[in-house]
Structures are given as structure tokens and as C-alpha cells.
Scaffold this motif. Sequence first.
Motif, PDB file in Angstrom:
ATOM      1  N   UNK A  53       0.834  -1.206   0.000  1.00 18.58           N
ATOM      2  CA  UNK A  53       0.000   0.000   0.000  1.00 18.58           C
ATOM      3  C   UNK A  53       0.865   1.251   0.000  1.00 18.58           C
ATOM      4  N   UNK A  54       0.396   2.260  -0.765  1.00 16.83           N
ATOM      5  CA  UNK A  54       0.966   3.594  -0.664  1.00 16.83           C
ATOM      6  C   UNK A  54       0.397   4.229   0.596  1.00 16.83           C
ATOM      7  N   UNK A  59      -3.927   0.709  -2.574  1.00 14.79           N
ATOM      8  CA  UNK A  59      -3.155  -0.454  -3.018  1.00 14.79           C
ATOM      9  C   UNK A  59      -2.076  -0.046  -4.020  1.00 14.79           C
ATOM     10  N   UNK A  60      -0.884  -0.645  -3.866  1.00 16.00           N
ATOM     11  CA  UNK A  60       0.247  -0.300  -4.730  1.00 16.00           C
ATOM     12  C   UNK A  60       0.621  -1.459  -5.642  1.00 16.00           C
ATOM     13  N   UNK A  61       0.841  -2.628  -5.065  1.00 15.95           N
ATOM     14  CA  UNK A  61       1.304  -3.772  -5.840  1.00 15.95           C
ATOM     15  C   UNK A  61       1.293  -5.018  -4.981  1.00 15.95           C
ATOM     16  N   UNK A  62       2.320  -5.859  -5.163  1.00 19.02           N
ATOM     17  CA  UNK A  62       2.399  -7.115  -4.430  1.00 19.02           C
ATOM     18  C   UNK A  62       3.827  -7.348  -3.935  1.00 19.02           C
ATOM     19  N   UNK A  70      12.898  -5.152   4.901  1.00 21.07           N
ATOM     20  CA  UNK A  70      12.011  -4.092   5.373  1.00 21.07           C
ATOM     21  C   UNK A  70      12.865  -3.057   6.083  1.00 21.07           C
ATOM     22  N   UNK A  71      12.324  -1.851   6.246  1.00 21.39           N
ATOM     23  CA  UNK A  71      13.044  -0.764   6.895  1.00 21.39           C
ATOM     24  C   UNK A  71      12.583  -0.529   8.335  1.00 21.39           C
ATOM     25  N   UNK A  96       6.509  -5.195  -7.321  1.00 18.47           N
ATOM     26  CA  UNK A  96       5.906  -4.513  -8.467  1.00 18.47           C
ATOM     27  C   UNK A  96       6.709  -3.277  -8.861  1.00 18.47           C
ATOM     28  N   UNK A  97       7.833  -3.044  -8.170  1.00 17.75           N
ATOM     29  CA  UNK A  97       8.691  -1.903  -8.484  1.00 17.75           C
ATOM     30  C   UNK A  97       8.390  -0.643  -7.697  1.00 17.75           C
ATOM     31  N   UNK A  98       7.490  -0.723  -6.717  1.00 16.27           N
ATOM     32  CA  UNK A  98       7.151   0.444  -5.892  1.00 16.27           C
ATOM     33  C   UNK A  98       8.106   0.541  -4.713  1.00 16.27           C
ATOM     34  N   UNK A  99       8.563   1.752  -4.430  1.00 17.94           N
ATOM     35  CA  UNK A  99       9.498   1.979  -3.322  1.00 17.94           C
ATOM     36  C   UNK A  99       8.783   2.669  -2.168  1.00 17.94           C
ATOM     37  N   UNK A 100       9.205   2.319  -0.945  1.00 15.94           N
ATOM     38  CA  UNK A 100       8.644   2.971   0.235  1.00 15.94           C
ATOM     39  C   UNK A 100       7.171   2.696   0.443  1.00 15.94           C
ATOM     40  N   UNK A 101       6.743   1.467   0.159  1.00 18.60           N
ATOM     41  CA  UNK A 101       5.344   1.084   0.346  1.00 18.60           C
ATOM     42  C   UNK A 101       5.209   0.269   1.634  1.00 18.60           C
ATOM     43  N   UNK A 102       3.979  -0.023   1.992  1.00 20.04           N
ATOM     44  CA  UNK A 102       3.690  -0.657   3.283  1.00 20.04           C
ATOM     45  C   UNK A 102       2.980  -1.996   3.093  1.00 20.04           C
ATOM     46  N   UNK A 103       3.363  -2.981   3.904  1.00 22.50           N
ATOM     47  CA  UNK A 103       2.741  -4.306   3.897  1.00 22.50           C
ATOM     48  C   UNK A 103       2.284  -4.595   5.315  1.00 22.50           C
ATOM     49  N   UNK A 104       1.044  -5.062   5.466  1.00 22.74           N
ATOM     50  CA  UNK A 104       0.560  -5.389   6.806  1.00 22.74           C
ATOM     51  C   UNK A 104       1.379  -6.550   7.366  1.00 22.74           C
ATOM     52  N   UNK A 105       1.721  -6.468   8.651  1.00 30.03           N
ATOM     53  CA  UNK A 105       2.604  -7.473   9.263  1.00 30.03           C
ATOM     54  C   UNK A 105       1.911  -8.809   9.535  1.00 30.03           C
ATOM     55  N   UNK A 106       0.611  -8.949   9.238  1.00 27.56           N
ATOM     56  CA  UNK A 106       0.006 -10.280   9.364  1.00 27.56           C
ATOM     57  C   UNK A 106       0.673 -11.258   8.408  1.00 27.56           C
TER      58      UNK A 106
END
Length: 123
Positions: A53-54, A59-62, A70-71, A96-106
Motif C-alpha cells: 500500500x501507498x 493499493x500499490x502492488x504485491x 524491510x526498513x 511490483x517496483x514500488x518503493x517505500x510502500x507498506x505491507x501489513x505485518x500479518x
Amino acid sequence: MFGVRRLALAGTAAMLSIGALGLTATTADAASGCYGIGGGKYNCHVWKDATSYFAGDRPAGVLHAGTNYFYCQAVGTERVDGPYRNKWYAKTDDDSGNRGVWVNVIYLSGGGNDEPVPGLPYC
């Protein structure tokens, strides 16, 4: 409270000797959370392909399952996937080539419901 994933990992560790399997320390660390790899990055195990996610919950990608870097992590909108729920998100660059996006930690191994993932700093 321990999540289902954490209990399953604990049961597996109790039944098997890590030394007998020849696993490295970083493999054992990955099962219980994330571990530093230098340069402000931390490797974490992603157990299922996850939507990235942005900011603003778009939604951004996968991010594909496997070991990913991760940072940091921060609180956001709670997400639910079956018995898992969490409001914590980890910042990364997705597949998907997106930088600085977020993924839920589940989708990261080692944490419990509504808990941050061990070993990953806060943003």
C-alpha cells in the motif's frame, strides 16, 4: 496473547532440535521475527503473497512470499485475513517496483495479532 502462528512455531521448535537440522542462527531468528542485514534493512519472512500500500491506504502492488527486506514498522488501518488481524505495517520496496510502500505485518512470520513484529524497528 500469542497468535496462532507463534504457537505453531514454538511447537515445531520444541519437537525439533535446531542444531540437529543444521540451521543457521539467522534462520532461527527469521522464525521469531526479523533480523538486521545492515544499511538500515531487516530481513523478514513473508509467509503469503501480500498487497502493498501507498500512504493513504491505496493499493500499490504485491510483495511475494519468501525472505524480503524491510526498513521499519508503524501503525495504520487494521486489516484482517482469516484468523489474523493487525494494525501494524512494515515499510519496504515491493515486487511490483514500488518503493517505500507498506505491507501489513500479518504476512510476516513471528508476530501475533495486533502486535508489532519482533526485531523490526519503529518508523
